[in-house]
Design a protein around this motif. Structure first.
Motif, PDB file in Angstrom:
ATOM      1  N   ASP A  34       0.908  -1.129   0.096  1.00 48.18           N
ATOM      2  CA  ASP A  34       0.132  -0.087   0.147  1.00 48.18           C
ATOM      3  C   ASP A  34       0.850   1.221  -0.052  1.00 48.18           C
ATOM      4  N   ASP A  35       1.616   1.527  -1.229  1.00 48.49           N
ATOM      5  CA  ASP A  35       2.518   2.434  -1.222  1.00 48.49           C
ATOM      6  C   ASP A  35       2.437   3.264  -2.651  1.00 48.49           C
ATOM      7  N   GLY A  36       1.309   3.066  -3.166  1.00 49.64           N
ATOM      8  CA  GLY A  36       1.203   4.061  -4.358  1.00 49.64           C
ATOM      9  C   GLY A  36       1.493   3.019  -5.654  1.00 49.64           C
ATOM     10  N   TRP A  37       2.562   2.037  -5.646  1.00 52.57           N
ATOM     11  CA  TRP A  37       2.844   1.242  -6.821  1.00 52.57           C
ATOM     12  C   TRP A  37       1.750   0.191  -7.115  1.00 52.57           C
ATOM     13  N   THR A  38       1.784  -0.004  -8.318  1.00 55.96           N
ATOM     14  CA  THR A  38       1.043  -1.317  -8.879  1.00 55.96           C
ATOM     15  C   THR A  38       1.909  -2.225  -9.283  1.00 55.96           C
ATOM     16  N   LEU A 241       3.636  12.789  -3.558  1.00 55.79           N
ATOM     17  CA  LEU A 241       4.281  11.476  -3.919  1.00 55.79           C
ATOM     18  C   LEU A 241       3.953  10.091  -3.093  1.00 55.79           C
ATOM     19  N   GLY A 242       3.357  10.421  -1.750  1.00 53.82           N
ATOM     20  CA  GLY A 242       3.163   9.727  -0.787  1.00 53.82           C
ATOM     21  C   GLY A 242       4.259   9.015   0.101  1.00 53.82           C
ATOM     22  N   ILE A 243       5.381   9.931  -0.008  1.00 52.04           N
ATOM     23  CA  ILE A 243       6.522   9.416   0.471  1.00 52.04           C
ATOM     24  C   ILE A 243       6.967  10.069   2.008  1.00 52.04           C
ATOM     25  N   GLY A 244       6.430   9.112   2.933  1.00 49.97           N
ATOM     26  CA  GLY A 244       6.473   9.718   4.237  1.00 49.97           C
ATOM     27  C   GLY A 244       7.722   9.244   5.192  1.00 49.97           C
ATOM     28  N   ASP A 245       8.435   8.122   4.930  1.00 48.06           N
ATOM     29  CA  ASP A 245       9.525   7.502   5.468  1.00 48.06           C
ATOM     30  C   ASP A 245      10.800   8.020   4.946  1.00 48.06           C
ATOM     31  N   ARG A 246      11.401   8.880   5.501  1.00 55.20           N
ATOM     32  CA  ARG A 246      12.563   9.647   4.914  1.00 55.20           C
ATOM     33  C   ARG A 246      13.673  10.189   5.848  1.00 55.20           C
ATOM     34  N   LEU A 264      16.248   7.297   1.648  1.00 51.06           N
ATOM     35  CA  LEU A 264      14.839   7.045   0.966  1.00 51.06           C
ATOM     36  C   LEU A 264      15.041   5.588   0.899  1.00 51.06           C
ATOM     37  N   ARG A 265      13.481   5.106   1.067  1.00 46.24           N
ATOM     38  CA  ARG A 265      13.483   3.646   0.436  1.00 46.24           C
ATOM     39  C   ARG A 265      13.539   3.576  -1.048  1.00 46.24           C
ATOM     40  N   PRO A 266      14.218   2.458  -1.791  1.00 46.69           N
ATOM     41  CA  PRO A 266      14.360   2.512  -3.101  1.00 46.69           C
ATOM     42  C   PRO A 266      12.837   2.563  -3.882  1.00 46.69           C
ATOM     43  N   LYS A 271       9.815   6.501  -7.148  1.00 47.29           N
ATOM     44  CA  LYS A 271       8.665   7.569  -7.306  1.00 47.29           C
ATOM     45  C   LYS A 271       9.306   8.637  -7.997  1.00 47.29           C
ATOM     46  N   ILE A 272      10.339   9.189  -7.747  1.00 48.62           N
ATOM     47  CA  ILE A 272      11.069  10.234  -8.217  1.00 48.62           C
ATOM     48  C   ILE A 272      11.481   9.941  -9.774  1.00 48.62           C
ATOM     49  N   GLY A 273      11.803   8.757 -10.147  1.00 45.26           N
ATOM     50  CA  GLY A 273      11.893   8.284 -11.481  1.00 45.26           C
ATOM     51  C   GLY A 273      10.555   8.464 -12.416  1.00 45.26           C
ATOM     52  N   ARG A 274       9.569   7.791 -11.733  1.00 39.42           N
ATOM     53  CA  ARG A 274       8.428   7.824 -12.551  1.00 39.42           C
ATOM     54  C   ARG A 274       7.926   9.269 -12.660  1.00 39.42           C
TER      55      ARG A 274
END
Length: 383
Positions: A34-38, A241-246, A264-266, A271-274
């Motif tokens: 549940d992090d925004g990725w499919t 981007l829904g990035i909370g853990d940093r 960051l998590r990979p 998400k930055i790349g996309r």
């Protein structure tokens, strides 16, 4: 090193279980989180599944200190693996750096090192759109009137754009330690430390890697907004981007290490790349102005660096650029690079990205190895 599937589940004491035959679509399959990725199967996103699996297995079986890799295409994760390995994260409180062995996985933060610079570059573009960043042609010394009396006339031509392209012309060394970059960790005035360097070339003519330039760009944003660069990143980039853990490491004076300190998590790196692949948009929301993303990726100066597999490397606005072979021609790549093997590679023509994390800090060998892996992954992509 032993590969870990993204869910962290392994079978028995031997090799990890891939969830299918070694050449199947389930090889190193990403987990649904549940992090925004499919997630999707490689074949469904235009990969030769067996060829991609072979690359991922080769990483797992190799001796390179690669900690993680994510392969994503058309907005879907198709490959993801993590390994245990030696790592040396930036930790000022423990005496700068302390090596340790870490079991990496999708929830484990990793140093991005100079990938941080590319994040600052994106934030600068957002600030320009919002109207609180200096113009690209602004003379940087004029933005620091408190040190204006110290500046030699030869440095008046150092512009904001020359900092973005690492072509300020200032004499700056990031070679053997200690060097000009290490002073950024404790100097009382970042602007004075950078702008007091002698002029070695006319701005916008010669590339010279300069972390101090990025530190000044971040400082300009902080002074104008009254907020730390980490807070600006949270507000304008990570939250959308829904990035909370940093974590953004700080220097000995308590300042965010804008040029190297982001962890960051990979998947967050992905998400930055996309975001960049989609012209600054994430799930239909425009986060970074599209015209700034395009400007950032455009090659603006030759770095003088080459790679046997990809040829000459070029630089845009805090993002790298180059080409690599694909089928009967070439495709352009762009990337955010970080010391030790931290990479966000994007290949716009194929709508593809590869995120890599590693622990070979200070080594040039990891760069060549990761370019090789990038080329092999791209070769597995169909039109």
């Amino acid at each position: 090193n032993r590969l870990q599937l993204s869910a962290g589940v392994q079978s028995g004491e031997g090799r990890p279980h891939y969830g299918g035959d070694a050449g199947g679509a389930a090889c190193a399959a990403p987990s649904a989180m549940d992090d925004g990725w499919t997630v999707s199967a490689p074949a469904a996103e235009g990969f030769d599944a067996e060829a991609l699996c072979a690359v991922l297995m080769r990483i797992d079986e190799g001796e390179d200190n690669i900690h993680g890799i994510i392969v994503e295409r058309h907005g879907h994760l198709v490959g993801e693996l993590y390994r245990s390995g030696s790592d040396t994260p930036i930790d000022i409180m423990s005496g700068f750096w302390f090596s340790r062995r870490t079991d990496f996985g999708p929830a484990v933060l990793h140093d991005t090192r100079s990938v941080s610079k590319s994040i600052v570059g994106l934030l600068f573009g957002i600030a320009r759109e919002e109207g609180w960043a200096p113009a690209l042609d602004a003379a940087v010394p004029d933005l620091y009137p408190d040190i204006a009396e110290r500046r030699p006339a030869a440095r008046d031509a150092v512009t904001v754009e020359s900092l973005l392209t690492m072509s300020s012309g200032l004499d700056w060394d990031e070679g053997a330690l200690p060097n000009d970059e290490t002073h950024l960790f404790w100097t009382s005035s970042i602007a004075r430390h950078v702008l007091d360097r002698p002029a070695a070339a006319r701005p916008m003519t010669v590339f010279n890697y300069n972390s101090g330039g990025t530190a000044i760009l971040a400082d300009l944003l902080e002074r104008e907004s009254g907020k730390r660069i980490s807070v600006l990143a949270d507000e304008f980039l990570f939250k959308p981007l829904g990035i909370g853990d940093r974590v953004w490491a700080r220097d000995l004076r308590g300042r965010d290490l804008a040029f190297t300190g982001l962890r960051l998590r990979p998947r967050a790196m992905g998400k930055i790349g996309r975001l960049v692949l989609d012209g600054g948009s994430w799930h239909g929301r425009q986060v970074v102005p599209a015209r700034w993303v395009e400007a950032s990726l455009q090659p603006r100066i030759s770095t003088g660096l080459t790679n046997p597999r990809t040829g000459e490397l070029q630089y845009g606005y805090q993002w790298w650029a180059g080409e690599l072979a694909w089928r009967d021609g070439t495709v352009r790549w762009n990337a955010a690079f970080g010391n030790g093997g931290q990479r966000i590679f994007i290949v716009p023509a194929l709508d593809l990205q590869v995120v890599m994390t590693a622990g070979d800090y200070g080594s040039h060998d990891i760069a060549a190895r990761e370019f090789e892996l990038l080329e092999d992954i791209v070769s597995a992509a169909r039109p």
